[in-house]
Every structure is written in C-alpha cells, then in structure tokens.
Design a protein around this motif. Structure first.
Motif, short mmCIF file in Angstrom:
data_model
loop_
_atom_site.label_atom_id
_atom_site.label_comp_id
_atom_site.label_asym_id
_atom_site.label_seq_id
_atom_site.Cartn_x
_atom_site.Cartn_y
_atom_site.Cartn_z
N ALA A 1 6.68 -29.67 -39.41
CA ALA A 1 6.13 -29.87 -40.54
C ALA A 1 4.93 -30.69 -40.45
O ALA A 1 4.09 -30.52 -41.28
N ALA A 2 4.66 -31.74 -39.56
CA ALA A 2 3.31 -32.36 -39.53
C ALA A 2 2.28 -31.20 -39.06
O ALA A 2 1.22 -31.68 -39.67
N HIS A 3 2.65 -30.40 -38.36
CA HIS A 3 1.59 -29.41 -37.93
C HIS A 3 1.27 -28.49 -39.01
O HIS A 3 0.02 -28.33 -39.37
N ILE A 4 2.24 -28.10 -39.72
CA ILE A 4 1.85 -27.27 -40.86
C ILE A 4 1.21 -27.99 -42.04
O ILE A 4 0.09 -27.51 -42.78
N GLN A 5 1.35 -29.10 -42.46
CA GLN A 5 0.91 -29.98 -43.37
C GLN A 5 -0.71 -30.33 -42.82
O GLN A 5 -1.51 -30.43 -43.84
N SER A 6 -1.01 -30.22 -41.68
CA SER A 6 -2.36 -30.58 -41.28
C SER A 6 -3.45 -29.35 -41.13
O SER A 6 -4.54 -29.40 -40.96
N LEU A 7 -2.72 -28.32 -41.35
CA LEU A 7 -3.52 -26.72 -41.13
C LEU A 7 -4.28 -26.78 -42.62
O LEU A 7 -3.94 -27.25 -43.77
N PRO A 8 -5.40 -26.00 -42.71
CA PRO A 8 -6.11 -25.78 -43.79
C PRO A 8 -5.41 -24.61 -44.73
O PRO A 8 -4.65 -23.92 -44.09
N THR A 9 -5.93 -24.56 -45.84
CA THR A 9 -5.43 -23.46 -46.80
C THR A 9 -5.79 -22.06 -46.26
O THR A 9 -6.76 -21.95 -45.89
N GLY A 10 -4.54 -21.12 -46.55
CA GLY A 10 -4.86 -20.04 -45.83
C GLY A 10 -4.71 -19.92 -44.40
O GLY A 10 -4.79 -18.55 -44.10
N ALA A 11 -3.99 -20.87 -43.61
CA ALA A 11 -3.85 -20.52 -42.44
C ALA A 11 -2.40 -19.96 -42.22
O ALA A 11 -1.46 -19.83 -43.10
N ARG B 1 -2.07 -11.40 -76.04
CA ARG B 1 -1.70 -11.37 -74.39
C ARG B 1 -2.47 -10.91 -73.74
O ARG B 1 -3.34 -9.89 -73.99
N GLU B 2 -2.63 -11.75 -72.66
CA GLU B 2 -3.84 -11.27 -71.66
C GLU B 2 -3.41 -10.31 -70.48
O GLU B 2 -1.86 -10.09 -70.41
N PRO B 3 -4.39 -9.53 -70.09
CA PRO B 3 -3.85 -8.67 -69.05
C PRO B 3 -3.33 -9.13 -67.95
O PRO B 3 -3.67 -10.42 -67.64
N GLU B 4 -2.29 -8.58 -67.13
CA GLU B 4 -1.99 -9.08 -66.03
C GLU B 4 -2.79 -9.40 -64.94
O GLU B 4 -3.74 -8.20 -64.81
N VAL B 5 -2.74 -10.42 -64.10
CA VAL B 5 -3.77 -10.78 -63.20
C VAL B 5 -3.09 -10.14 -61.87
O VAL B 5 -2.03 -10.70 -61.63
N ARG B 6 -3.70 -9.46 -61.02
CA ARG B 6 -3.28 -9.05 -59.92
C ARG B 6 -3.46 -10.18 -58.72
O ARG B 6 -4.22 -10.83 -58.70
N PRO B 7 -2.51 -10.34 -57.94
CA PRO B 7 -2.57 -11.28 -56.86
C PRO B 7 -3.56 -10.86 -55.80
O PRO B 7 -3.81 -9.75 -55.42
N GLU B 8 -4.21 -11.94 -55.50
CA GLU B 8 -5.28 -11.77 -54.32
C GLU B 8 -4.70 -11.25 -53.14
O GLU B 8 -3.30 -11.65 -52.83
N PRO B 9 -5.25 -10.98 -51.90
CA PRO B 9 -4.78 -11.00 -50.66
C PRO B 9 -4.35 -12.03 -50.00
O PRO B 9 -4.72 -13.31 -50.43
N PRO B 10 -3.49 -11.83 -49.07
CA PRO B 10 -2.88 -13.40 -48.41
C PRO B 10 -3.92 -14.35 -47.95
O PRO B 10 -3.94 -15.62 -47.86
N GLU B 11 -4.98 -13.65 -47.38
CA GLU B 11 -6.15 -14.45 -46.71
C GLU B 11 -7.20 -15.37 -47.62
O GLU B 11 -7.70 -16.25 -47.11
N GLU B 12 -7.10 -14.55 -48.86
CA GLU B 12 -7.91 -15.39 -49.70
C GLU B 12 -7.25 -16.32 -50.86
O GLU B 12 -7.89 -16.97 -51.59
N ARG B 13 -5.96 -15.90 -50.92
CA ARG B 13 -5.46 -17.01 -51.91
C ARG B 13 -4.90 -18.16 -51.42
O ARG B 13 -4.44 -18.20 -50.34
N GLU B 14 -5.07 -19.24 -52.17
CA GLU B 14 -4.78 -20.50 -51.96
C GLU B 14 -3.52 -20.94 -52.42
O GLU B 14 -3.20 -20.67 -53.48
N PRO B 15 -2.57 -21.30 -51.48
CA PRO B 15 -1.14 -21.72 -51.80
C PRO B 15 -1.27 -22.91 -52.82
O PRO B 15 -2.01 -23.89 -52.57
N SER B 16 -0.28 -22.95 -53.82
CA SER B 16 -0.23 -24.06 -54.58
C SER B 16 0.67 -25.06 -54.01
O SER B 16 1.61 -24.90 -53.16
N THR B 17 0.21 -26.54 -54.20
CA THR B 17 1.19 -27.76 -53.89
C THR B 17 2.40 -27.89 -54.67
O THR B 17 3.31 -28.59 -54.29
#
Length: 371
Positions: free
Chosen positions: A64-74, A146-162
């Motif tokens: 868990a300490a290693h994962i928390q130290s990684l940057p976004t998108g790792a 209603r707004e159009p549906e937003v397609r998810p970005e690829p895994p390498e570019e999408r920032e994970p939410s906290t």
C-alpha cells in the motif's frame, strides 16, 4: 587510588521510582529511537491508520505504501508488481485482496467503446472518508437538457479519482443520442401544506426518449469443432500376389518386433491390419532385416501408439519395385559402341547403325543413272 578515573564509563540509570525515564541525552531507555529529517521533496504522506493497521499483513502495508507513492496513471497489475518485487504472484495477489477488502483498493472491469475490456483501479488513502467524497454525478446541478454521454479515456491518460468509485454497471456498446430538451413547465394547484408541484404543459410535446442505435454486427469467426472430421490416412500398400507363405512371413516379422524394441508390443488385431503392408515390402525383394530395421529406427520417447507409428512408416517409407535386368544397361561414360557396315563388312564406332564413312562417301560420288 583516590584520583577519579576519567576513562571509566558513566553509571547507567537505576530506573528506580522518582528517577526520570529518559537518559541524560533525552533518549528513552528502550524501544526505537527516531532520527527525523524533514523532507523537502520526494515524499509521500501515509496515515497511521494504514501504517499501524491491526489486521493488514506487513506485505499488504508495504504494498500500500508503494502504490500510494506512485504517480497517477502508473500500472499496478500483478505481473508488473511481480517484476518489480521478489515476492511471487500468489503473495502479491493476496496482498491486493487484503487492501481491497479493507477499502484501500477498488478494481472494476469496464468495456471501452471499441469493445475491449479494461480494469479500472482506484486507490483511497482514507477509506473512511471515501463514501462522502464519492458524490453521485450530477448532484448539486440544476436540471436541464441532458448532455451527451462522455466516453471514458484510455487507461494511460485517465486520472484515477481519490474518491470511492461507483459500483460497476453494465456499459452498452451503442452510442446514446441525447434526448430533446424538456418544454416549459407551469405551476400546478397548491397542495395541502403549502407545497407546490410543477406539471408539464399539455400543449408541449413530451420529451423524446433516448434512442440507442444498434452497433454493427461483429465478424463471425468460424472455428472448427473439436469433433470435426480429419483427413483420413493414406491406405496401406497391398501386395500384388498375396500368397499364404508371404502373409505368414509378414505376420511373423511383425510379431517378432518386440524382441528388438520392447515398445512395439502389437495386438493380434494390429498384426492382422499391418500384415498386408509388410507383405508389400517383402514382395519388392526387401530383406527381412531391412523391413525390421527401417520402421523401428529412432522411436519417439514415450511411444503412445506403436501400431499407428508402424502404419505411417510402412506407408510413407515404402521402397519402389526393382527394375528388370534388361533395363539396367551399364554403359561407361563416353563409350561409343562398334557398328558393322552392311556394304563392306567393316567395323566402325558409332552410336547409330548404318554405313561406314567410306561407303557413305562413295555413295555421294556415284552419279545418278540417266533416265
């Protein structure tokens, strides 16, 4: 003897009641002593709820300490972590399941618009505060078109939410066409208690429901069934004149193979099936030792089907029949045979029969008779 010895070590504290629990330099009498240096850059903040967790294993806390130290998108897949650390895949997978059980990690599978399936990983540094942070989409906004549906970005570019992700839901492949904007509303009659509700205008057409367009059909890949018929093997060679003596010799040769190769133990049914093939070899004047040695050379280890192997080799390695003796004309390279001239009876060398050179010249010199 009365002078003090300056090289003698100082007395240790007695630890009696009334004495201080720390030594003269401020260190505790037992336990770990921290030498703290303030980090100016390159550090990670980890809560004591994780570092001093009572249930998590030491491997899970370190991971868990290693994962928390990684940057976004790792990437933190099991294969990638196994390449990074000496632990096995089983131990790393168990540690990830521990973190997922206690709410620090959440993994969900999601289908992208192109049809591929990816795994979304979310990390929560404070699982207790994650439900409050994971507000539903659209909360606190005024209702509107209603707004159009937003397609998810690829895994390498999408920032994970906290915050904690929503529960995984089924994602359709079909694009969603936004519905028309709702028409104006008018207030209805007041309700008991002072509450006022709104009702749609009856003159306004109702809002169209979202229409989903069916995606194009996927290409059909035809895979042969496991029970599909295979190409039948070629037939065994048959002797031209299967005499009883020839068949008995072939049958005895097959039964004798186990004396020379212990793997070649044939049943009586196998011997009856292969007898015609061996008889065809013997009919073509192949010696019995050659018939015994050729199909049994370089046997595979282990040999699972000896009858099938012999059938294949008897058929594929069948030698041709011997030519007749008259067809084998042994001529030395460059040898020209002798020919006899029918006119002068002289011998001369030539590849073709005819007259000798002198006779052919005389025939050209003789004038043709007068008509």
């Amino acid at each position: 003897m009365g002078s003090p010895q300056v090289i003698a070590p100082s007395c240790a504290s007695s630890g009696r009641a009334g004495h201080s629990s720390r030594s003269r330099d401020g260190k505790p009498p037992f336990g770990v002593v921290h030498h703290t240096v303030r980090h100016a850059k390159g550090f990670t903040v980890i809560g004591n709820h994780l570092a001093q967790h009572r249930t998590l294993s030491l491997l899970a806390i370190g991971l868990a300490a290693h994962i928390q130290s990684l940057p976004t998108g790792a990437r933190i897949g099991i294969k990638r972590l196994t390449e990074r650390f000496p632990e096995s895949e089983a131990r790393i997978a168990a540690a990830l399941r521990e973190l997922e059980t206690h709410g620090y990690l959440k993994r969900s599978r999601e289908r992208l618009p192109n049809g591929s399936i990816v795994t979304r990983t979310a990390w929560f540094n404070q699982p207790a505060a994650a439900p409050e942070a994971a507000a539903p989409p659209g909360a606190g906004r005024a209702k509107g078109p209603r707004e159009p549906e937003v397609r998810p970005e690829p895994p390498e570019e999408r920032e994970p939410s906290t915050a904690r992700c929503r529960e995984p839901r089924a994602v359709s492949h079909a694009p969603l066409i936004p519905a028309a904007a709702p028409g104006p509303v008018r207030p209805s009659a007041p309700q008991p208690g002072g509450a006022t509700t709104t009702a749609p205008d009856p003159l306004q057409e109702p809002a169209a429901a979202p229409v989903r367009v069916s995606p194009p059909p996927l290409p059909v890949v035809h895979v042969p069934a496991p029970t599909a018929r295979k190409t039948p093997p070629p037939p065994l060679p048959q002797p031209r004149t299967p005499t009883p003596e020839l068949l008995r010799t072939a049958s005895a040769l097959l039964a004798d193979l186990r004396r020379h190769a212990s793997q070649l133990v044939l049943t009586e049914a196998d011997i009856r099936t292969l007898t015609d093939g061996v008889a065809a070899w013997l009919e073509r004047e192949v010696p019995a030792d050659t018939v015994r040695r050729t199909p049994t050379a370089d046997l595979p280890v282990p040999l699972k089907h000896p009858a099938k192997l012999l059938r294949h080799r008897i058929t594929a390695l069948l030698p041709p029949s011997l030519p007749d003796t008259g067809e084998l004309v042994r001529v030395r390279p460059g040898f020209v045979p002798l020919q006899e001239c029918p006119r002068c009876d002289r011998a001369f060398r030539s590849r073709h029969a005819g007259h000798c050179g002198d006779c052919r010249a005389d025939q050209h010199d003789v004038p043709a008779p007068a008509a």
